[in-house]
Scaffold this motif. Structure first.
Motif, PDB file in Angstrom:
ATOM      1  N   GLU A 151      94.732  26.176  33.426  1.00  0.00           N
ATOM      2  CA  GLU A 151      94.719  26.723  32.028  1.00  0.00           C
ATOM      3  C   GLU A 151      95.140  28.466  32.028  1.00  0.00           C
ATOM      4  OE1 GLU A 151      90.405  27.642  31.907  1.00  0.00           O
ATOM      5  OE2 GLU A 151      89.296  26.160  33.333  1.00  0.00           O
ATOM      6  N   LYS A 285      92.424  22.062  29.076  1.00  0.00           N
ATOM      7  CA  LYS A 285      91.059  21.066  28.570  1.00  0.00           C
ATOM      8  C   LYS A 285      91.932  20.149  26.932  1.00  0.00           C
ATOM      9  CE  LYS A 285      88.310  22.615  31.489  1.00  0.00           C
ATOM     10  NZ  LYS A 285      87.471  21.641  32.121  1.00  0.00           N
ATOM     11  N   GLU A 307      90.036  16.509  30.963  1.00  0.00           N
ATOM     12  CA  GLU A 307      91.087  17.294  32.339  1.00  0.00           C
ATOM     13  C   GLU A 307      92.808  16.919  32.512  1.00  0.00           C
ATOM     14  OE1 GLU A 307      89.263  18.168  36.564  1.00  0.00           O
ATOM     15  OE2 GLU A 307      87.343  19.189  35.012  1.00  0.00           O
ATOM     16  N   LYS A 308      93.582  17.873  32.401  1.00  0.00           N
ATOM     17  CA  LYS A 308      95.304  17.549  32.498  1.00  0.00           C
ATOM     18  C   LYS A 308      95.701  17.534  31.684  1.00  0.00           C
ATOM     19  CE  LYS A 308      96.872  17.333  36.336  1.00  0.00           C
ATOM     20  NZ  LYS A 308      97.676  16.926  37.484  1.00  0.00           N
TER      21      LYS A 308
END
Length: 341
Positions: A151, A285, A307-308
């Motif tokens: 993030e 995100k 995610e990722k």
């Protein structure tokens, strides 16, 4: 071998695979163990025993069914055909090292079990110049899980720098970096601040925005080094693809492009059915965007549950007219799969 016992070779083979040695050191140990007659080469029979032992060890680690002896023998014949470069019916140490570091199937197995580092991919420790090349796309695609998709990186792309501090209740609170802290994270700010000419006199209008705007005119390039199946023709004959964070629709006759710009990070997968295009991006995100290839209109944006990065996205081919019924997505953070109507 399925005997219900672990003999010394099986034990040492498993211990070697799990050790902290480098891949090259592991290969040298395994080669020396299975060169039973110390001839300096591994014969076909010795290679069968080696492959059977290693396959059984890995299958036990992964709690899957180990391959049968006929399957092992078939694999050994294929390996000899591919990697026995001097056609003497055996594998030398150099050939063995090249086989273990460049054969696509072996590299995939090593990658799946975490037995090869990213730095060791494509190394070819054997240096057998005549050996066939490994599929270069394999390394590019398997390194997706190593993408730095945290993030903080996503915030830096947006120009937001934060540091966690405790408030009066002991809770962590994000604080905007200021002054020298911000310059430490964004060193160019310090360079600009300390690079003012000594005779410079600022003008009152220096901070005003220029009376100009920028518009994307043409995008050069195509992302093909770590993605596949991402170049499509629309029903109108236009070419649909992506590069960086831009979805591109190219008219090959007029050499004109139209752009989809809703992504905020690099697009790494694409699917298309009819006029509808689905693109997925990398990032902590990541977004999945569904858009119209003719108008570049945004039809749907998905985020939050993956995610990722989006590893793959695909429409189910159950549709009427140009409207797909289902969209399947797989992310890079634990292999989550979602299905969206």
């Amino acid at each position: 071998d399925g005997s219900g016992r672990v003999d010394s070779y099986e034990f040492v083979a498993g211990l070697t695979l799990l050790s902290q040695s480098t891949l090259e050191e592991k290969m040298e140990i395994l080669f020396g163990m299975y060169d039973f007659d110390s001839s300096g080469v591994i014969s076909r029979d010795e290679l069968v025993i080696l492959m059977k032992t290693v396959s059984t060890s890995l299958a036990t680690l992964g709690q899957v069914t180990s391959p049968t002896l006929p399957e092992i023998e078939r694999q050994v014949n294929e390996l000899l055909t591919r990697w026995d470069t001097n056609k003497d019916g055996s594998i030398s140490l150099k050939e063995f090292k090249s086989m273990m570091t460049k054969d696509p199937n072996i590299v995939k197995v090593l990658q799946n079990y975490g037995l090869i580092s990213f730095e060791e991919l494509r190394a070819d420790f054997g240096g057998v110049g005549e050996a066939p090349e490994c599929d270069s796309d394999l390394e590019a695609e398997t390194k997706r899980d190593n993408l730095d998709n945290d993030e903080n990186k996503a915030k830096r792309k947006l120009g937001i720098e934060h540091v966690a501090e405790d408030d009066d209740d002991g809770n962590f609170v994000a604080q905007k970096l200021q002054g020298d802290q911000a310059m430490a994270v964004k060193p160019w700010l310090g360079v600009v601040k300390n690079s003012v000419p000594t005779q410079y006199q600022p003008s009152p209008v220096d901070d005003d925005a220029p009376e100009a705007t920028l518009a994307l005119d043409y995008v050069y390039g195509y992302r093909g080094f770590d993605t596949r199946n991402n170049l499509r023709f629309s029903d109108s004959g236009r070419v649909v693809y992506h590069t960086a964070a831009v979805g591109v629709v190219l008219d090959p006759l007029q050499n004109e492009q139209k752009f989809f710009n809703e992504h905020n990070d690099d697009i790494i997968c694409l699917s298309m059915v009819g006029r509808r295009v689905a693109t997925g991006q990398t990032g902590a995100k990541p977004l999945i965007c569904v858009w119209d290839s003719e108008t570049q209109e945004t039809l749907l944006v998905l985020s939050g549950s993956l995610e990722k990065g989006i590893g793959q996205v695909a429409f189910c081919l159950l549709y009427t007219s140009d409207a797909a019924d289902d969209l399947l997505c797989v992310d890079l953070g634990g292999r989550r799969i979602i299905k969206k109507k």
